[in-house]
Design a protein around this motif. Structure first.
Motif, PDB file in Angstrom:
ATOM      1  N   VAL A 103       0.829  -1.205   0.000  1.00  0.00           N
ATOM      2  CA  VAL A 103       0.000   0.000   0.000  1.00  0.00           C
ATOM      3  C   VAL A 103       0.863   1.255   0.000  1.00  0.00           C
ATOM      4  O   VAL A 103       0.533   2.249  -0.642  1.00  0.00           O
ATOM      5  CB  VAL A 103      -0.960  -0.001   1.201  1.00  0.00           C
ATOM      6  N   LYS A 104       1.978   1.216   0.697  1.00  0.00           N
ATOM      7  CA  LYS A 104       2.863   2.378   0.760  1.00  0.00           C
ATOM      8  C   LYS A 104       3.915   2.370  -0.347  1.00  0.00           C
ATOM      9  O   LYS A 104       4.356   3.439  -0.793  1.00  0.00           O
ATOM     10  CB  LYS A 104       3.568   2.431   2.121  1.00  0.00           C
ATOM     11  N   ASP A 105       4.327   1.181  -0.781  1.00  0.00           N
ATOM     12  CA  ASP A 105       5.451   1.095  -1.713  1.00  0.00           C
ATOM     13  C   ASP A 105       5.038   1.102  -3.180  1.00  0.00           C
ATOM     14  O   ASP A 105       5.834   1.477  -4.041  1.00  0.00           O
ATOM     15  CB  ASP A 105       6.254  -0.183  -1.436  1.00  0.00           C
ATOM     16  N   PHE A 106       3.828   0.669  -3.488  1.00  0.00           N
ATOM     17  CA  PHE A 106       3.400   0.621  -4.879  1.00  0.00           C
ATOM     18  C   PHE A 106       3.306   2.035  -5.446  1.00  0.00           C
ATOM     19  O   PHE A 106       2.891   2.962  -4.765  1.00  0.00           O
ATOM     20  CB  PHE A 106       2.044  -0.084  -4.995  1.00  0.00           C
ATOM     21  N   ARG A 107       3.692   2.192  -6.706  1.00  0.00           N
ATOM     22  CA  ARG A 107       3.692   3.507  -7.345  1.00  0.00           C
ATOM     23  C   ARG A 107       2.668   3.548  -8.477  1.00  0.00           C
ATOM     24  O   ARG A 107       2.538   2.608  -9.257  1.00  0.00           O
ATOM     25  CB  ARG A 107       5.078   3.844  -7.892  1.00  0.00           C
ATOM     26  N   PHE A 108       1.960   4.679  -8.534  1.00  0.00           N
ATOM     27  CA  PHE A 108       0.957   4.937  -9.568  1.00  0.00           C
ATOM     28  C   PHE A 108       1.450   6.055 -10.473  1.00  0.00           C
ATOM     29  O   PHE A 108       2.222   6.923 -10.052  1.00  0.00           O
ATOM     30  CB  PHE A 108      -0.375   5.359  -8.934  1.00  0.00           C
ATOM     31  N   TYR A 109       0.961   6.065 -11.711  1.00  0.00           N
ATOM     32  CA  TYR A 109       1.281   7.179 -12.588  1.00  0.00           C
ATOM     33  C   TYR A 109       0.853   8.493 -11.931  1.00  0.00           C
ATOM     34  O   TYR A 109      -0.227   8.577 -11.330  1.00  0.00           O
ATOM     35  CB  TYR A 109       0.555   7.054 -13.932  1.00  0.00           C
ATOM     36  N   ASN A 110       1.693   9.504 -12.056  1.00  0.00           N
ATOM     37  CA  ASN A 110       1.302  10.838 -11.608  1.00  0.00           C
ATOM     38  C   ASN A 110       0.093  11.277 -12.433  1.00  0.00           C
ATOM     39  O   ASN A 110       0.134  11.233 -13.665  1.00  0.00           O
ATOM     40  CB  ASN A 110       2.463  11.807 -11.813  1.00  0.00           C
ATOM     41  N   LEU A 207       7.568  13.725 -14.513  1.00  0.00           N
ATOM     42  CA  LEU A 207       6.467  13.412 -13.604  1.00  0.00           C
ATOM     43  C   LEU A 207       6.580  11.976 -13.098  1.00  0.00           C
ATOM     44  O   LEU A 207       5.861  11.082 -13.549  1.00  0.00           O
ATOM     45  CB  LEU A 207       5.121  13.616 -14.310  1.00  0.00           C
ATOM     46  N   PRO A 208       7.510  11.730 -12.180  1.00  0.00           N
ATOM     47  CA  PRO A 208       7.705  10.363 -11.682  1.00  0.00           C
ATOM     48  C   PRO A 208       6.462   9.829 -10.985  1.00  0.00           C
ATOM     49  O   PRO A 208       5.622  10.590 -10.484  1.00  0.00           O
ATOM     50  CB  PRO A 208       8.873  10.512 -10.698  1.00  0.00           C
ATOM     51  N   SER A 209       6.337   8.517 -10.960  1.00  0.00           N
ATOM     52  CA  SER A 209       5.190   7.874 -10.325  1.00  0.00           C
ATOM     53  C   SER A 209       5.175   8.164  -8.832  1.00  0.00           C
ATOM     54  O   SER A 209       6.213   8.442  -8.223  1.00  0.00           O
ATOM     55  CB  SER A 209       5.228   6.366 -10.574  1.00  0.00           C
ATOM     56  N   ILE A 210       3.986   8.094  -8.229  1.00  0.00           N
ATOM     57  CA  ILE A 210       3.803   8.533  -6.851  1.00  0.00           C
ATOM     58  C   ILE A 210       3.102   7.461  -6.023  1.00  0.00           C
ATOM     59  O   ILE A 210       2.539   6.500  -6.546  1.00  0.00           O
ATOM     60  CB  ILE A 210       2.992   9.849  -6.802  1.00  0.00           C
ATOM     61  N   THR A 211       3.111   7.654  -4.718  1.00  0.00           N
ATOM     62  CA  THR A 211       2.473   6.719  -3.798  1.00  0.00           C
ATOM     63  C   THR A 211       0.960   6.919  -3.790  1.00  0.00           C
ATOM     64  O   THR A 211       0.442   7.922  -4.301  1.00  0.00           O
ATOM     65  CB  THR A 211       3.004   6.922  -2.371  1.00  0.00           C
ATOM     66  N   LEU A 212       0.269   5.981  -3.167  1.00  0.00           N
ATOM     67  CA  LEU A 212      -1.177   6.070  -3.070  1.00  0.00           C
ATOM     68  C   LEU A 212      -1.611   7.322  -2.327  1.00  0.00           C
ATOM     69  O   LEU A 212      -2.559   8.013  -2.737  1.00  0.00           O
ATOM     70  CB  LEU A 212      -1.723   4.825  -2.368  1.00  0.00           C
ATOM     71  N   SER A 213      -0.942   7.641  -1.221  1.00  0.00           N
ATOM     72  CA  SER A 213      -1.327   8.829  -0.441  1.00  0.00           C
ATOM     73  C   SER A 213      -1.141  10.104  -1.250  1.00  0.00           C
ATOM     74  O   SER A 213      -1.972  11.014  -1.195  1.00  0.00           O
ATOM     75  CB  SER A 213      -0.520   8.889   0.861  1.00  0.00           C
TER      76      SER A 213
END
Length: 298
Positions: A103-110, A207-213
């Motif tokens: 949940v904290k480590d997975f990255r989503f597209y910005n 625009l690097p990928s970001i965390t869920l939060s």
């Protein structure tokens, strides 16, 4: 987490106005024989054959997602570990399982990559009006998309130049007599594959990928999120529920229900909205012809 990424990507494409905003999961596809033959079937690829097939099909017919209210039940898919191919569901599940805290480590597209994609797609009327194949800031003058950083626009233009977009524009001008024909030519060229390449260029360049939060705190994501909820079936299973357990119809599905300890198990279950989500070209078929149902136990 992986399911959320899948739905988020499709919703991001819808937000941008892309005609390639559909799921590309092979086990939820139904394709008419006519269209399958027209695109010469599955391409020979090391992975992603379903993605490339639907990318071709979208250019010769309508790719639709059947909703649950058409008399179809969602197809339930069990994810699995697999190292057969370099990317896809099996590889993604393997990577997620290795994370200390997915949940904290997975990255989503910005989400701003979809904002820039929207800016590009909305610039086509101005490009057609100008009849210029030169990619400059002026193509964004008449768009209703607000991007507050000129630097991001320049990165977008550089990414388009790397895709040889100017050559594609020159060809589209030659083949088009009006705006509609121009759009058709451009959407055929700027397909799902080139869309993904541009998104990856923007991710790597600025625009690097970001965390869920961080994703949930983004103002752009708040515009995309309603489109995510719109593709979740009203009757969605709770994680870990039995085959007959159903959630009562109610408010849009809350993705926090999906973030459970189930990702630590060796087999994770998630639902794709198909038949609420059955993807394919289904012209001329009765609604019950396109509904693949889960086999009965045993």
């Amino acid at each position: 987490v992986y399911k959320r990424q899948l739905h988020y990507y499709v919703a991001g494409l819808k937000f941008a106005g892309s005609p390639y905003a559909f799921h590309t999961i092979g086990s939820t596809m139904a394709v008419s024989a006519v269209h399958y033959a027209r695109v010469r079937g599955f391409p020979k690829r090391a992975a992603g054959e379903d993605f490339y097939l639907l990318n071709k099909l979208a250019k010769v017919g309508s790719v639709i997602e059947i909703s649950e209210d058409m008399g179809c039940e969602p197809i339930e898919i069990e994810s699995r570990f697999s190292d057969r191919v370099p990317f896809g569901t099996g590889a993604a599940v393997g990577k997620i399982s290795e994370m200390a805290d997915p949940v904290k480590d997975f990255r989503f597209y910005n989400p701003r990559v979809f904002e820039l994609l929207r800016l590009w797609l909305h610039s086509w009327p101005e490009i057609w009006r100008s009849r210029s194949d030169q990619l400059t800031e002026s193509i964004f003058a008449a768009t209703d998309c607000e991007i507050d950083h000129d630097q991001k626009r320049e990165v977008l233009l550089n990414g388009l130049r790397q895709l040889k977009t100017e050559k594609a524009l020159e060809h589209a001008f030659r083949q088009s007599g009006n705006q509609e024909q121009f759009n058709r030519q451009m959407h055929t060229w700027f397909d799902a594959f080139r869309t993904l390449k541009l998104i990856h260029y923007l991710r790597d360049a600025c625009l690097p990928s970001i965390t869920l939060s961080s994703l949930e705190a983004s103002p752009v994501y708040r515009q995309i999120r309603p489109m995510i909820n719109s593709v979740i079936p009203a009757k969605a299973r709770h994680p870990g529920a039995g085959p007959s357990s159903r959630r009562r119809p109610g408010p849009p599905y809350d993705y926090r229900e999906l973030i459970t300890d189930s990702y630590l198990a060796s087999r994770m279950r998630y639902e794709i909205p198909a038949c609420a989500g059955m993807t394919g070209v289904l012209r001329g078929l009765r609604r019950d012809d396109g509904c693949a149902r889960r086999p009965a136990p045993g």
